[in-house]
Each structure stands twice: as C-alpha cells, then as structure tokens.
Enzyme design. Structure first.
Site, PDB file in Angstrom:
ATOM      1  CB  SER A   1     -15.087 -19.830  -9.918  1.00  0.00           C
ATOM      2  OG  SER A   1     -14.975 -20.609  -8.753  1.00  0.00           O
ATOM      3  CB  ALA A   2     -16.401 -17.954  -4.853  1.00  0.00           C
ATOM      4  CG  ASP A   3     -12.918 -22.259  -6.925  1.00  0.00           C
ATOM      5  OD1 ASP A   3     -13.585 -22.307  -5.881  1.00  0.00           O
ATOM      6  OD2 ASP A   3     -12.902 -23.173  -7.778  1.00  0.00           O
TER       7      ASP A   3
ATOM      8  CG  ASP B   1     -20.619 -18.306 -13.782  1.00  0.00           C
ATOM      9  OD1 ASP B   1     -19.906 -18.350 -12.759  1.00  0.00           O
ATOM     10  OD2 ASP B   1     -21.258 -19.287 -14.204  1.00  0.00           O
TER      11      ASP B   1
ATOM     12  CE  LYS C   1     -19.994 -25.753  -7.414  1.00  0.00           C
ATOM     13  NZ  LYS C   1     -20.248 -25.396  -8.812  1.00  0.00           N
TER      14      LYS C   1
ATOM     15  CD  GLU D   1     -12.551 -29.982  -5.386  1.00  0.00           C
ATOM     16  OE1 GLU D   1     -13.769 -29.777  -5.223  1.00  0.00           O
ATOM     17  OE2 GLU D   1     -11.924 -29.596  -6.387  1.00  0.00           O
TER      18      GLU D   1
ATOM     19  CE  LYS E   1     -12.802 -29.795 -16.800  1.00  0.00           C
ATOM     20  NZ  LYS E   1     -12.681 -29.434 -15.385  1.00  0.00           N
TER      21      LYS E   1
ATOM     22  CB  VAL F   1     -11.076 -24.785  -5.374  1.00  0.00           C
ATOM     23  CG1 VAL F   1      -9.762 -24.045  -5.116  1.00  0.00           C
ATOM     24  CG2 VAL F   1     -10.845 -25.995  -6.265  1.00  0.00           C
TER      25      VAL F   1
HETATM   26  N1  PSU Z   1     -13.572 -28.209 -12.214  1.00  0.00           N
HETATM   27  C1  PSU Z   1     -13.427 -29.533 -12.406  1.00  0.00           C
HETATM   28  N2  PSU Z   1     -13.955 -30.400 -11.513  1.00  0.00           N
HETATM   29  C2  PSU Z   1     -14.630 -29.965 -10.416  1.00  0.00           C
HETATM   30  C3  PSU Z   1     -14.770 -28.559 -10.208  1.00  0.00           C
HETATM   31  C4  PSU Z   1     -14.226 -27.723 -11.127  1.00  0.00           C
HETATM   32  O1  PSU Z   1     -12.822 -29.941 -13.371  1.00  0.00           O
HETATM   33  O2  PSU Z   1     -15.102 -30.796  -9.628  1.00  0.00           O
HETATM   34  C5  PSU Z   1     -15.456 -28.074  -8.975  1.00  0.00           C
HETATM   35  C6  PSU Z   1     -14.419 -27.634  -7.927  1.00  0.00           C
HETATM   36  O3  PSU Z   1     -14.921 -27.974  -6.643  1.00  0.00           O
HETATM   37  C7  PSU Z   1     -14.410 -26.124  -8.083  1.00  0.00           C
HETATM   38  C8  PSU Z   1     -15.849 -25.864  -8.408  1.00  0.00           C
HETATM   39  O4  PSU Z   1     -14.003 -25.448  -6.914  1.00  0.00           O
HETATM   40  O5  PSU Z   1     -16.219 -26.925  -9.284  1.00  0.00           O
HETATM   41  C9  PSU Z   1     -16.067 -24.517  -9.065  1.00  0.00           C
HETATM   42  O6  PSU Z   1     -17.443 -24.276  -9.160  1.00  0.00           O
HETATM   43  P1  PSU Z   1     -17.957 -22.815  -9.551  1.00  0.00           P
HETATM   44  O7  PSU Z   1     -17.492 -22.623 -10.966  1.00  0.00           O
HETATM   45  O8  PSU Z   1     -19.439 -22.885  -9.422  1.00  0.00           O
HETATM   46  O9  PSU Z   1     -17.299 -21.871  -8.604  1.00  0.00           O
HETATM   47 MN    MN Z   2     -20.064 -19.732 -11.053  1.00  0.00          MN
END
Ligand code: PSU
Ligand code: MN
Length: 304
Positions: free
Chosen positions: A141-143, A139, A87, A25, A160, A107
């Site tokens: 994540s879309a992941d 909140d 992002k 990524e 984490k 991701v």
């Molecule tokens: N966790 C990490 N390092 C990162 C990310 C998450 O330890 O760089 C990044 C990854 O690209 C992950 C994104 O897909 O943050 C998730 O962001 P959000 O929570 O806004 O979906």
């Molecule tokens: Mn988010």
C-alpha cells in the site's frame, strides 16, 4: 494556502484559534463499509470527536477540490455513491484535481491533505500495508510510503491479517516510521487485540503520544507516526474465527485474480459476509475508539 485546498469554516476557525482538530478519511466511507452504516458511522465518529472537545475534519476530493471538513450532505453523497467514487491514493490526485472529479481519500491522501491544511493527527480504522504474497505481486500500500514522508500521526487499530503483518512491520522499520502500541506492546490485528507481533514502543497516555510526535517534529524528521490502538475487549473477535474468514477471503481474491486497488475493498466486503456482519460491528467500534484517542491526543498536541 494551497490553491486546490478548501477548508470548511468550522475547521478553519478551529485551526486559526489553536483548537484541536482531528482528520478523518473517506475511503472507509465509500469502500470500507456498506451504505447506510458507512454514513451513520462517519457522522457518529464526527460526534465522538466533538464530545471529546476536538473538531472533526473529514477529508475527500470533491469536484477536484481538496476538502478538509465535509458537510453532512457531502458525507451522505460519498456514502451513497460508494465504490462508484474513485478510491484516491497519492497517484490519483493529479488527474482527479485537473479534471475536477471526486475521490474518496485513503490513509495516504488523507495524510497529504491534512498536512496541507495544518492538521497533525488523523483517526481511522485500518491502514494499508504489505499484502500477503507481496513477494510476487509487489502489492504494498502507498499508505506505508506516505507514513515515511508526511508528518501526520495516524491512529489506527493495527493492521488486519488480510496483510502480511511481519512484512508490514519490516517495511515500516526500513522507512523509519515509529510503530507505537497504545497501552500494549503487541501489535493489535484490527479485529483482535493480539497478533503475535511486537510494536516498537508502548505508550500509555495521550499526553505521552503527543510528546513523542512533537519530538519527531522538533527534530524535523518529516515522517509520520503510526499509533496502534487495540479494539476494546468487549468488541474484539475470536482470532481463530476471524482469521479463518480472512483466509477464505484471501484465497477467493487469489482465485478471482482480484488485484490493485480493488483488493482491500474486496477482502473487507467478503470478510463481512463470511462473518454474517459481525466484522462490521467490530469495525465500527474500533473506529470510534480510535476517534476518542485521537481527539484526546489532539488536545495535548495543541499545547506543545
Ligand atoms: N483497511 C480497512 N478499512 C479500510 C481501508 C483499509 O480496514 O477502509 C482503506 C483505507 O482507506 C486504506 C486503504 O488507506 O484501504 C488502503 O488501500 P490499498 O491497500 O489499496 O492501499
Ligand atoms: Mn495495493
């Protein structure tokens, strides 16, 4: 091939010849680490994958093109631009592509583009998840949603504790995403090998990881698979120390009203400062460790 997709010559030839390919990524480059360690790490991860006999395909959106395989110059460009690059998660793709803009892929979007390109496995550091306090902020994540709908294996170091690990596992269970521990039955918590939570299954070899993913594909289940690979012992951090830094970072984010896509990058940068850079060293090592496991697994995937 999708008209918006652009596969680099090296990746294209590997895919055509049935060679193992591992996707990577780019949000981790632009938003996950500071310059220049971000670029150094991205290139080192690519080298590590090559040393293991696979071809790296770093993924990003550049000038509105969905790129699978970046040049060194493109990686340097994203790393230098840092958080000035958008992002890009799933919801960002339509406008970025239509307006020919750049995007660093999370991701979720890396899975989408990898799948379009025919790449089945992807290595990263951490995945997004259900944030602490999500019962009021929503909140999530879309992941996680992407893992439920796009058939790519994601190798990470667990989640984490900036996240609510228990709720993240519940969400993945609801969505039917298998959470596998590599040589462990405990969910690793990124900087540490332990979290107090159990994974769904423990698998001990790359060959068996490939077999599980292959079975999922053969049944047409369409979802992804989350492989959690603990940080090597010698790089793992003291849980009390790292968790206190994380707690402080989460509290500061709350006070400052940080929300949406800014949350994760804010917390990562804060934790790095609070640990005097130690968290960054651990972060780099766990990404390399995941790249090695993904490359080894990719070699079995092609033979199935
Ligand atoms: N966790 C990490 N390092 C990162 C990310 C998450 O330890 O760089 C990044 C990854 O690209 C992950 C994104 O897909 O943050 C998730 O962001 P959000 O929570 O806004 O979906
Ligand atoms: Mn988010």
């Amino acid at each position: 091939m999708n008209k918006h997709l652009e596969i680099s010559p090296e990746v294209k030839s590997a895919l055509e010849n049935g060679k193992p390919v591992v996707a990577l990524e780019s949000t981790i480059i632009s938003h996950g680490m500071p310059y220049p360690q971000n670029v150094e790490t991205a290139l080192l991860v690519e080298d590590t994958i090559r040393q293991e006999g696979a071809v790296p395909a770093t993924i990003a959106v550049i000038g509105g093109r969905l790129k699978a395989g970046l040049t060194k110059e493109e990686i340097e460009y994203l790393g230098k631009k840092g958080t000035a690059v958008t992002k890009a998660s799933r919801r960002d793709l339509p406008v970025l592509v239509a307006q020919k803009r750049d995007g660093a892929t999370t991701v979720a979007t890396t899975m989408i583009i990898a799948h379009l390109a025919g790449i089945r496995i992807f290595a990263t550091g951490g995945v997004g998840g259900v944030h602490r306090g999500a019962e009021t902020t929503m909140d999530i994540s879309a992941d996680l949603e992407e893992l439920s709908r796009t058939p790519v294996m994601v190798v990470c170091a667990g989640a984490k504790s900036i996240l609510d690990l228990g709720l993240t596992l519940e969400y993945l269970e609801t969505k039917g995403v298998p959470v596998i521990g590599y040589q462990t039955s405990e969910l690793p918590a990124f900087y540490t090998r332990v979290s107090g939570y159990k994974v769904d299954y423990r698998i001990d070899t790359p060959e068996d990881l490939a077999a599980a993913f292959n079975a999922q594909q053969e049944m047409g289940l369409k979802s992804g698979m989350l492989v959690t690979n603990p940080i090597p012992e010698e790089w793992s951090m003291d849980p009390a120390y790292i968790n206190s830094a994380i707690d402080q970072a989460v509290e500061e984010a709350r006070q400052k009203g940080i929300h949406g896509k800014e949350t994760t990058p804010f917390l990562l940068a804060k934790v790095k400062n609070l640990t005097g850079g130690d968290s960054l060293k651990a972060n780099i090592q766990l990404v390399l460790n995941n790249a090695r496991l993904a490359a080894r697994t990719a070699r079995y995937l092609i033979s199935l």
